[in-house]
Write a protein that holds these residues in place. Structure first.
Motif, PDB file in Angstrom:
ATOM      1  N   ASN A 144       8.464  -4.457   3.399  1.00 43.82           N
ATOM      2  CA  ASN A 144       8.505  -5.364   2.437  1.00 43.82           C
ATOM      3  C   ASN A 144       8.314  -4.640   0.766  1.00 43.82           C
ATOM      4  O   ASN A 144       8.646  -5.129  -0.043  1.00 43.82           O
ATOM      5  N   CYS A 145       9.211  -3.890   0.793  1.00 43.34           N
ATOM      6  CA  CYS A 145      10.142  -3.557  -0.313  1.00 43.34           C
ATOM      7  C   CYS A 145      12.151  -3.558  -0.724  1.00 43.34           C
ATOM      8  O   CYS A 145      12.328  -4.792  -0.799  1.00 43.34           O
ATOM      9  N   MET A 146      12.421  -2.343  -0.062  1.00 41.39           N
ATOM     10  CA  MET A 146      13.843  -2.553  -0.062  1.00 41.39           C
ATOM     11  C   MET A 146      14.085  -2.697   1.089  1.00 41.39           C
ATOM     12  O   MET A 146      15.571  -3.794   1.279  1.00 41.39           O
ATOM     13  N   ASN A 166       8.398  -3.287  -7.095  1.00 41.01           N
ATOM     14  CA  ASN A 166       7.721  -3.480  -6.054  1.00 41.01           C
ATOM     15  C   ASN A 166       7.587  -2.271  -5.199  1.00 41.01           C
ATOM     16  O   ASN A 166       7.027  -1.140  -5.172  1.00 41.01           O
ATOM     17  N   ALA A 167       8.959  -2.146  -5.105  1.00 42.65           N
ATOM     18  CA  ALA A 167       9.284  -0.502  -4.067  1.00 42.65           C
ATOM     19  C   ALA A 167       9.365   0.530  -5.495  1.00 42.65           C
ATOM     20  O   ALA A 167       9.170   1.616  -4.470  1.00 42.65           O
ATOM     21  N   LEU A 168       9.022   0.728  -6.447  1.00 46.41           N
ATOM     22  CA  LEU A 168       8.433   2.117  -6.869  1.00 46.41           C
ATOM     23  C   LEU A 168       7.116   2.716  -7.198  1.00 46.41           C
ATOM     24  O   LEU A 168       7.084   3.179  -7.258  1.00 46.41           O
ATOM     25  N   GLY A 191       1.083  -5.002  -7.253  1.00 47.49           N
ATOM     26  CA  GLY A 191       1.925  -4.685  -6.719  1.00 47.49           C
ATOM     27  C   GLY A 191       2.852  -6.337  -6.483  1.00 47.49           C
ATOM     28  O   GLY A 191       3.522  -6.130  -7.382  1.00 47.49           O
ATOM     29  N   GLU A 192       3.363  -6.700  -4.621  1.00 43.26           N
ATOM     30  CA  GLU A 192       4.319  -7.227  -4.891  1.00 43.26           C
ATOM     31  C   GLU A 192       4.038  -8.610  -5.854  1.00 43.26           C
ATOM     32  O   GLU A 192       4.647  -9.082  -6.467  1.00 43.26           O
ATOM     33  N   VAL A 193       2.754  -9.464  -6.145  1.00 46.06           N
ATOM     34  CA  VAL A 193       2.723 -10.257  -6.583  1.00 46.06           C
ATOM     35  C   VAL A 193       2.691 -10.110  -7.857  1.00 46.06           C
ATOM     36  O   VAL A 193       3.614 -11.159  -8.581  1.00 46.06           O
ATOM     37  N   MET A 222      -3.896  -3.000 -15.768  1.00 56.99           N
ATOM     38  CA  MET A 222      -2.510  -3.172 -15.023  1.00 56.99           C
ATOM     39  C   MET A 222      -1.555  -2.993 -16.153  1.00 56.99           C
ATOM     40  O   MET A 222      -0.288  -2.208 -15.649  1.00 56.99           O
ATOM     41  N   ALA A 223      -1.687  -3.445 -16.698  1.00 55.49           N
ATOM     42  CA  ALA A 223      -0.518  -2.868 -18.686  1.00 55.49           C
ATOM     43  C   ALA A 223      -0.346  -1.937 -18.859  1.00 55.49           C
ATOM     44  O   ALA A 223       1.040  -1.193 -18.360  1.00 55.49           O
ATOM     45  N   ASN A 224      -1.613  -0.983 -18.682  1.00 58.19           N
ATOM     46  CA  ASN A 224      -0.829  -0.066 -19.321  1.00 58.19           C
ATOM     47  C   ASN A 224      -1.378   1.307 -17.576  1.00 58.19           C
ATOM     48  O   ASN A 224       0.189   2.071 -18.148  1.00 58.19           O
ATOM     49  N   SER A 225      -1.110   0.927 -16.593  1.00 57.99           N
ATOM     50  CA  SER A 225      -0.218   1.437 -16.135  1.00 57.99           C
ATOM     51  C   SER A 225       1.205   1.601 -15.551  1.00 57.99           C
ATOM     52  O   SER A 225       2.034   2.417 -15.759  1.00 57.99           O
ATOM     53  N   LEU A 226       2.368   0.079 -15.975  1.00 56.24           N
ATOM     54  CA  LEU A 226       3.166  -0.302 -16.371  1.00 56.24           C
ATOM     55  C   LEU A 226       3.850   0.652 -16.941  1.00 56.24           C
ATOM     56  O   LEU A 226       5.038   0.806 -16.996  1.00 56.24           O
ATOM     57  N   LEU A 227       3.407   0.435 -18.035  1.00 52.61           N
ATOM     58  CA  LEU A 227       3.828   1.286 -19.647  1.00 52.61           C
ATOM     59  C   LEU A 227       3.726   2.496 -19.600  1.00 52.61           C
ATOM     60  O   LEU A 227       4.795   3.288 -19.839  1.00 52.61           O
ATOM     61  N   GLU A 228       3.176   3.370 -18.812  1.00 52.75           N
ATOM     62  CA  GLU A 228       2.584   4.600 -18.453  1.00 52.75           C
ATOM     63  C   GLU A 228       4.598   5.055 -17.435  1.00 52.75           C
ATOM     64  O   GLU A 228       4.916   5.549 -18.210  1.00 52.75           O
TER      65      GLU A 228
END
Length: 652
Positions: free
Chosen positions: A436-438, A502-504, A510-512, A543-549
């Motif tokens: 479901n990733c690469m 998503n693969a990271l 997640g995927e969505v 979610m925003a904090n997790s991505l930015l960190e």
């Protein structure tokens, strides 16, 4: 002794054996049994061609195997869904009531024996094969060992093909004798009867199995052509073939009656000669069982009502920190080793530091630790009144215990965001390469572990610098395999950006969410702000904090990865109004086409296709053999649609 006299003596010995081993009601002394056994053995030695096919003398073992062959069950052996209280029992019945009329239900209740599951195949009245549970589809062939177990008939008065299933156990008294003998012989004692039973069943020397006095309790039937309407009738027939009956077996109609039997078994638990760990509840009507069918793991018509957890008092000595695939830090309590239900417990899960705070746990605290069923031991109570001044506060870490990187701390989550962290490397690469990733074909768990251990790769970036000579000479790597793997890695270039993100394995992304964010920001994803992210529907502060960190810690790696892969940037397309636009949908079951195709179809309509059901799910669309997701959707009152109903809506 004539052949006729010999056959009569064999039948007599069989009846004595059944009375002793199955009915637990000896009708001959041990001396009488041994004398008759020797007489029969002497005749068989002199006239081996005249040996009775079911003579008990054949159960003594003596065959030493080189190893066990794998064997396939004729029909799958399922696990049991565990329930632990009245509320869960009522929920289980309520779920079944959606398919079967509650007023017609009756339930068979009997003890759940704590041992090793076994499947026995009879054909033409003869024991043909015995197979351990294994993974439910394939187990190990232990036929020779099973023939030494006196409570299992070598032949039955039924000629059709049938699978008879049950639990191999050791009676408590026999278990004590085995351990006494092992101590006398300088061998370590078994931890509990369950381990002793499982180990005895898999002895390569069947003579050892024969000495262990294993016992077989029937709990079910697999492949068969019986024509009974009730499970209780079918099992009663199996008992009539020479198998032992359970000490308690009751038909119930109501929750109150089931609870009464449950507490009766608990009250009699110590007096029952074999170890129990719960009570099995089965819907009696076989047509109802057929209607209810199975989830991915369990029959919907049966469950195991587990006994209350066993608990002990111990002391917390230290806290260990485990780093998971996503970098999440999980605290684990190291406790004074404590014997619980036959096994020594030295660690207990604490889930997260919020749990430590809730328990008000400190180092050197005395605590209650429980072990219930297969659940990992956990701490349920801290004796704060027993503190003596030696207690020490437990503080959350600020740096990763493995790589010393600064940790992301948000609410109860503490996480290492460094993709190069040694504890994350293998699992993060496996996830990166997954379907479901690469979707890097050929890069499975064992290959990743080999490449990391051989220092060929240390992160996902290194995959793209692998050369033929790096793989040449490695175990199992031939020319074709090397080229296939290198081509599979090269084929990931130009992959859609959201699949790369998503693969990271970014926490909460997640995927969505990856698709939504990449559609909105494209190549600017590395420069988004918290305000921009939170403005998106469904993307909250966490979610925003997790991505930015994650971007902050891994920016250099992400920039290099994007430079190598040159991901395809999807363009946002305006979608016409339709019933599924902006709706969250979960797919389950087998459909007319692959779920991947259905997913793309729905996403093209503006739907968000999620992998798990929650209160925010708008629709669950299901095909054949829908599993636990369907059950959860029903319990949460999420609207469910068949694939045909979905297509009808689209057609309209």
């Amino acid at each position: 002794m004539t052949q006729i006299q010999y056959n009569e003596k064999v039948e007599l010995l069989i009846s004595w054996s059944k009375a002793y081993y199955v009915d637990d009601n000896p009708i001959a002394t041990d001396e009488e049994y041994d004398i008759l056994n020797r007489e029969i053995l002497a005749y068989e030695k002199e006239y081996p061609k005249h040996t009775h096919p079911n003579t008990p003398t054949q159960r003594v073992g003596g065959l030493v195997l080189e190893g066990f062959e794998k064997a396939k069950h004729l029909s799958r052996m399922w696990s049991q869904e565990d329930i632990f209280n009245t509320g869960e029992l009522e929920d289980w019945i309520k779920r079944a009531s959606k398919v079967v009329d509650r007023h017609t239900m009756s339930f068979v209740c009997e003890p759940k024996f704590d041992g090793a599951s076994l499947n026995i195949i009879y054909e033409n009245g003869v024991l043909k094969q015995a197979i351990t549970r294994g993974d439910g589809s394939i187990g190990e062939d232990v036929t020779q060992n099973v023939k030494t177990i006196h409570s299992i008939p070598l032949s039955i008065d039924y000629n059709e093909l049938i699978e008879i299933r049950g639990e191999i156990v050791i009676k408590k008294d026999d278990f004590e004798k085995i351990n006494q003998q092992r101590l006398q012989d300088g061998e370590p004692p078994f931890a509990n009867p369950r381990n002793a039973a499982a180990g005895s069943l898999r002895q390569l020397d069947s003579a050892i199995t024969a000495k262990r006095k294993l016992f077989f309790n029937v709990w079910g039937i697999g492949e068969n052509t019986l024509e009974f309407e009730k499970s209780s009738e079918a099992i009663s027939f199996i008992h009539s073939l020479g198998f032992a009956k359970p000490p308690i077996q009751t038909l119930c109609k109501t929750v109150e009656e089931i609870e009464a039997v449950y507490h009766e078994i608990i009250a009699k638990r110590e007096s029952i000669s074999m170890g129990l760990d719960g009570m099995v509840i089965k819907i009696d009507d076989l047509s109802a069982q057929s209607d209810l069918g199975y989830t991915v793991k369990f029959p919907r018509w049966s469950c195991a009502y587990k006994f209350p957890a066993v608990e002990k008092t111990t002391k917390v000595l230290s806290i260990a920190l485990q780093v998971g695939r996503t970098g999440a830090i999980t605290p684990v309590a190291n406790v004074e080793p404590t014997l619980i239900d036959g096994s020594t417990v030295a660690r207990a899960t604490l889930h997260n530091f919020d749990e430590i705070k809730r328990l008000d746990l400190k180092l050197n605290d005395e605590v209650i630790i429980i072990k219930s069923g297969d659940i990992i031991p956990k701490i349920t109570k801290v004796f704060t009144d027993r503190r003596d001044g030696t207690q020490i506060d437990i503080t959350p870490p600020t740096n990763c215990p493995e790589c010393n990187s600064e940790l992301l701390v948000e609410d109860i989550l503490i996480k290492c965001q460094n993709l190069d962290c040694p504890s994350r490397v293998v699992n993060s690469i496996i996830y990166f390469a997954s379907k479901n990733c690469m979707n890097i074909d050929g890069l499975g768990i064992k290959i990743v572990e080999l490449l990391v251990n051989k220092k060929k790769i240390k992160d996902v970036l290194d995959l793209y610098s692998l050369k033929y000579e790096d793989l040449e000479g490695l175990e199992s790597f031939k020319e074709k395999k090397i080229n296939n793997l290198l081509n599979a890695i090269a084929n990931t270039k130009k992959t859609e950006l959201h699949r790369v993100v998503n693969a990271l394995g970014i926490e909460h992304i997640g995927e969505v969410a990856s698709k939504q964010i990449c559609l909105e920001f494209g190549a600017d994803i590395l420069n988004v702000t918290s305000e921009q992210l939170e403005a998106l529907d469904g993307i909250g502060e966490q979610m925003a904090n997790s991505l930015l960190e994650f971007i902050r810690v891994n920016r250099a790696l992400m920039e290099k990865l994007f430079e190598i892969i040159q991901p395809t940037i999807e363009k946002k397309v305006e979608i016409d109004e339709n019933p599924f636009k902006d709706k969250t949908i979960v797919l389950t079951g087998t459909m007319s086409v692959s779920r991947g195709i259905v997913k793309k179809e729905l996403e093209s309509l503006g739907a968000k296709v999620s992998g798990s059901v929650s209160k925010k799910t708008n629709y669950l669309i299901y095909g054949e053999d829908a599993g636990s997701k369907y059950d959860k959707a029903v319990s949460l009152e999420v609207k469910t649609l068949t694939e045909d109903e979905m297509r009808k809506i689209l057609g309209e």
